[in-house]
Write an enzyme that holds these catalytic residues in place. Structure first.
Site, PDB file in Angstrom:
ATOM      1  N   VAL A  73       0.902  -1.409   0.419  1.00  0.00           N
ATOM      2  CA  VAL A  73      -0.411   0.286  -0.458  1.00  0.00           C
ATOM      3  C   VAL A  73       1.235   1.396   0.073  1.00  0.00           C
ATOM      4  CG1 VAL A  73      -1.763  -0.840   0.883  1.00  0.00           C
ATOM      5  CG2 VAL A  73      -0.261   0.053   2.343  1.00  0.00           C
ATOM      6  N   ASN A  99      -6.505  -3.263   5.814  1.00  0.00           N
ATOM      7  CA  ASN A  99      -6.555  -4.081   6.793  1.00  0.00           C
ATOM      8  C   ASN A  99      -4.929  -3.461   7.097  1.00  0.00           C
ATOM      9  OD1 ASN A  99      -6.846  -6.104   8.969  1.00  0.00           O
ATOM     10  ND2 ASN A  99      -5.525  -7.289   7.649  1.00  0.00           N
ATOM     11  N   TYR A 235       1.005   5.720  15.432  1.00  0.00           N
ATOM     12  CA  TYR A 235      -0.278   4.818  14.586  1.00  0.00           C
ATOM     13  C   TYR A 235      -1.311   5.610  15.397  1.00  0.00           C
ATOM     14  CZ  TYR A 235      -2.934  -0.023  15.559  1.00  0.00           C
ATOM     15  OH  TYR A 235      -3.382  -0.484  15.666  1.00  0.00           O
TER      16      TYR A 235
HETATM   17  N1  LIG Z   1      -4.206  -6.990  17.117  1.00  0.00           N
HETATM   18  C1  LIG Z   1      -4.657  -6.014  17.477  1.00  0.00           C
HETATM   19  O1  LIG Z   1      -4.891  -6.239  18.780  1.00  0.00           O
HETATM   20  C2  LIG Z   1      -5.493  -4.574  16.625  1.00  0.00           C
HETATM   21  C3  LIG Z   1      -5.910  -4.038  17.542  1.00  0.00           C
HETATM   22  C4  LIG Z   1      -6.410  -2.346  16.738  1.00  0.00           C
HETATM   23  C5  LIG Z   1      -6.262  -2.338  15.443  1.00  0.00           C
HETATM   24  N2  LIG Z   1      -5.902  -3.825  14.583  1.00  0.00           N
HETATM   25  C6  LIG Z   1      -5.422  -3.343  13.374  1.00  0.00           C
HETATM   26  O2  LIG Z   1      -5.938  -4.130  12.973  1.00  0.00           O
HETATM   27  C7  LIG Z   1      -5.245  -4.402  11.293  1.00  0.00           C
HETATM   28  C8  LIG Z   1      -4.833  -5.563  11.225  1.00  0.00           C
HETATM   29  O3  LIG Z   1      -3.254  -5.844  12.245  1.00  0.00           O
HETATM   30  P1  LIG Z   1      -3.119  -7.752  12.509  1.00  0.00           P
HETATM   31  O4  LIG Z   1      -3.220  -7.425  14.345  1.00  0.00           O
HETATM   32  O5  LIG Z   1      -3.313  -8.422  11.833  1.00  0.00           O
HETATM   33  O6  LIG Z   1      -1.323  -7.919  13.013  1.00  0.00           O
HETATM   34  P2  LIG Z   1      -0.490  -8.064  12.213  1.00  0.00           P
HETATM   35  O7  LIG Z   1      -1.015  -9.685  12.067  1.00  0.00           O
HETATM   36  O8  LIG Z   1       0.614  -7.659  12.575  1.00  0.00           O
HETATM   37  O9  LIG Z   1      -0.828  -7.618   9.909  1.00  0.00           O
HETATM   38  C9  LIG Z   1      -0.629  -6.673   9.887  1.00  0.00           C
HETATM   39  C10 LIG Z   1      -0.787  -6.849   7.887  1.00  0.00           C
HETATM   40  O10 LIG Z   1       0.303  -5.553   7.027  1.00  0.00           O
HETATM   41  C11 LIG Z   1       0.497  -6.416   6.379  1.00  0.00           C
HETATM   42  N3  LIG Z   1       1.279  -4.953   6.120  1.00  0.00           N
HETATM   43  C12 LIG Z   1       2.034  -3.955   6.285  1.00  0.00           C
HETATM   44  N4  LIG Z   1       2.852  -3.201   5.950  1.00  0.00           N
HETATM   45  C13 LIG Z   1       1.887  -2.940   4.747  1.00  0.00           C
HETATM   46  C14 LIG Z   1       1.919  -2.401   3.464  1.00  0.00           C
HETATM   47  N5  LIG Z   1       2.831  -1.606   2.647  1.00  0.00           N
HETATM   48  N6  LIG Z   1       1.082  -2.418   2.414  1.00  0.00           N
HETATM   49  C15 LIG Z   1       0.346  -4.565   2.392  1.00  0.00           C
HETATM   50  N7  LIG Z   1       0.734  -4.902   3.465  1.00  0.00           N
HETATM   51  C16 LIG Z   1       1.427  -4.423   4.757  1.00  0.00           C
HETATM   52  C17 LIG Z   1       1.426  -7.165   7.041  1.00  0.00           C
HETATM   53  O11 LIG Z   1       2.221  -7.808   6.371  1.00  0.00           O
HETATM   54  P3  LIG Z   1       3.466  -8.141   6.398  1.00  0.00           P
HETATM   55  O12 LIG Z   1       3.337  -9.153   7.175  1.00  0.00           O
HETATM   56  O13 LIG Z   1       4.897  -8.397   5.627  1.00  0.00           O
HETATM   57  O14 LIG Z   1       4.508  -7.650   7.531  1.00  0.00           O
HETATM   58  C18 LIG Z   1       0.576  -7.977   8.001  1.00  0.00           C
HETATM   59  O15 LIG Z   1      -0.092  -8.699   6.570  1.00  0.00           O
HETATM   60  C19 LIG Z   1      -3.797  -3.401  11.479  1.00  0.00           C
HETATM   61  O16 LIG Z   1      -4.908  -2.210  10.820  1.00  0.00           O
HETATM   62  C20 LIG Z   1      -4.254  -2.867  12.951  1.00  0.00           C
HETATM   63  O17 LIG Z   1      -4.049  -1.832  13.358  1.00  0.00           O
HETATM   64  C21 LIG Z   1      -5.310  -4.265  15.510  1.00  0.00           C
END
Ligand SMILES: NC(=O)c1ccc[n+]([C@@H]2O[C@H](COP(=O)([O-])OP(=O)(O)OC[C@H]3O[C@@H](n4cnc5c(N)ncnc54)[C@H](OP(=O)(O)O)[C@@H]3O)[C@@H](O)[C@H]2O)c1
Length: 307
Positions: A73, A99, A235
């Site tokens: 992205v 996401n 963030y």
């Molecule tokens: N987990 C929580 O408690 C929580 C709470 C609030 C909000 N969120 C939000 O939920 C969403 C998903 O996060 P998650 O918890 O599932 O974390 P995650 O497992 O770290 O997943 C994040 C994903 O984003 C991808 N990503 C990072 N940079 C990118 C880029 N430049 N282009 C395309 N993809 C990219 C990562 O790819 P790589 O594997 O290549 O790094 C990974 O697939 C995020 O927006 C996060 O802020 C999560």
């Protein structure tokens, strides 16, 4: 199975979705749940191998309606290439789940574990903030990248896919995966809070200026003095800026933000207390909203909340 899912099996028109950052975590699970409900999902990931492996794992579980496409992205060429692919392949788009996200910090994971903080506190503002500062580091480059991925990446991709979403045979749905860290009450600076809360007068230009101010203060080592969030500052502001603007600009679509909950994934060094199955529920619910559903709202998991 819900009535909507049941109807899909009969004669509902095919629906097409894009999910970003879907090679793991909440994104991968969102793809799984959407595909299970009958939607054709384009699983995107910045890394070709990780993305293909993730799509293969879903194919092996019987979900043939998942297609992999590489998408970083941060990269405009990559965004345009995806838009062209969707245009040629499907001619329209029905659902976009923004996401992809990063925390914008580097964490000494051993140090974090040694602190023995109750994982449920890490999801909250305040309680564990001072304690964990010593094991969390962020450079200017980390902060800039965080804004580029979480805010600019999301808005650039959305702009590129909007013409295809406007062609949706139902109302186009956009889900922006936000965070409870975006909630305005967590931003100490009253002026920033006021600007972000004034949705009627908030423009993308105003948001750009807020983000420029943030980066300026980061460079001057003046984040705390100037009232930016102490915990995960880049963030927090990257997510706070996601809420609201688009829904006002495109009233013919259903555009909402969601905090998925505190979910056990890589982004919080696997300290989250919820499963990805539960964490994806909010995104999936908003992606499959019925016609006439809410727009411009912020959801805490599956419930509307204040931001
Ligand atoms: N987990 C929580 O408690 C929580 C709470 C609030 C909000 N969120 C939000 O939920 C969403 C998903 O996060 P998650 O918890 O599932 O974390 P995650 O497992 O770290 O997943 C994040 C994903 O984003 C991808 N990503 C990072 N940079 C990118 C880029 N430049 N282009 C395309 N993809 C990219 C990562 O790819 P790589 O594997 O290549 O790094 C990974 O697939 C995020 O927006 C996060 O802020 C999560």
């Amino acid at each position: 199975m819900s009535a909507e899912m049941g109807d899909l099996g009969k004669q509902a028109p095919e629906r097409y979705a894009v999910v970003t950052g879907a090679n793991k975590g909440i994104g991968l699970e969102t793809v799984r749940q959407l595909a299970t409900s009958g939607v054709t999902v384009v699983l995107t990931a910045r890394d070709e191998e990780r993305g293909r492996d993730a799509a293969s794992s879903l194919h092996e579980s019987g979900l043939s309606n998942v297609v992999f496409y590489q998408l970083d992205v941060q990269d405009l060429d990559s965004i345009n290439s995806l838009a062209k692919f969707i245009q040629i392949q499907y001619g329209r788009l029905d659902i976009l789940v923004n996401n992809a996200g990063i925390s914008g910090v580097i964490v000494d994971e051993d140090g974090l574990r040694a602190l023995n903080v109750d994982p449920s506190y890490l999801g909250l503002s305040g309680k564990a903030t001072n304690l964990v500062q010593g094991v969390i580091k962020s450079t200017y480059a980390n902060a800039e990248q965080c804004l580029n991925i979480n805010y600019h990446g999301c808005t650039r991709l959305t702009e590129a896919l909007l013409p295809l979403l406007q062609l949706s045979t139902c109302t186009g749905r956009i889900v922006n995966v936000s965070s409870l860290r975006s909630e305005l009450c967590r931003i100490p600076n009253a002026q920033t809070r006021k600007e972000l809360a004034d949705i009627d007068n908030l423009t993308e230009e105003k948001i750009d200026r807020i983000l420029e101010r943030f980066l300026h203060d980061f460079k001057q080592d003046a984040l705390e003095t100037n009232g930016w969030s102490k915990m995960l500052p880049a963030y927090s502001i990257s997510k706070a800026t996601l809420n609201g603007v688009l829904a006002k600009k495109y009233p013919n679509m259903l555009i909402n933000c969601v905090h998925p909950g505190y979910v056990n994934t890589a982004i919080n060094w696997h300290n989250g207390t919820m499963t990805v199955e539960d964490g994806a529920k909010g995104s999936v619910m908003l992606a499959l909203l019925p016609e006439g559903g809410p727009t411009g709202c912020y959801f805490d998991r599956t419930e509307v909340a204040e931001f």
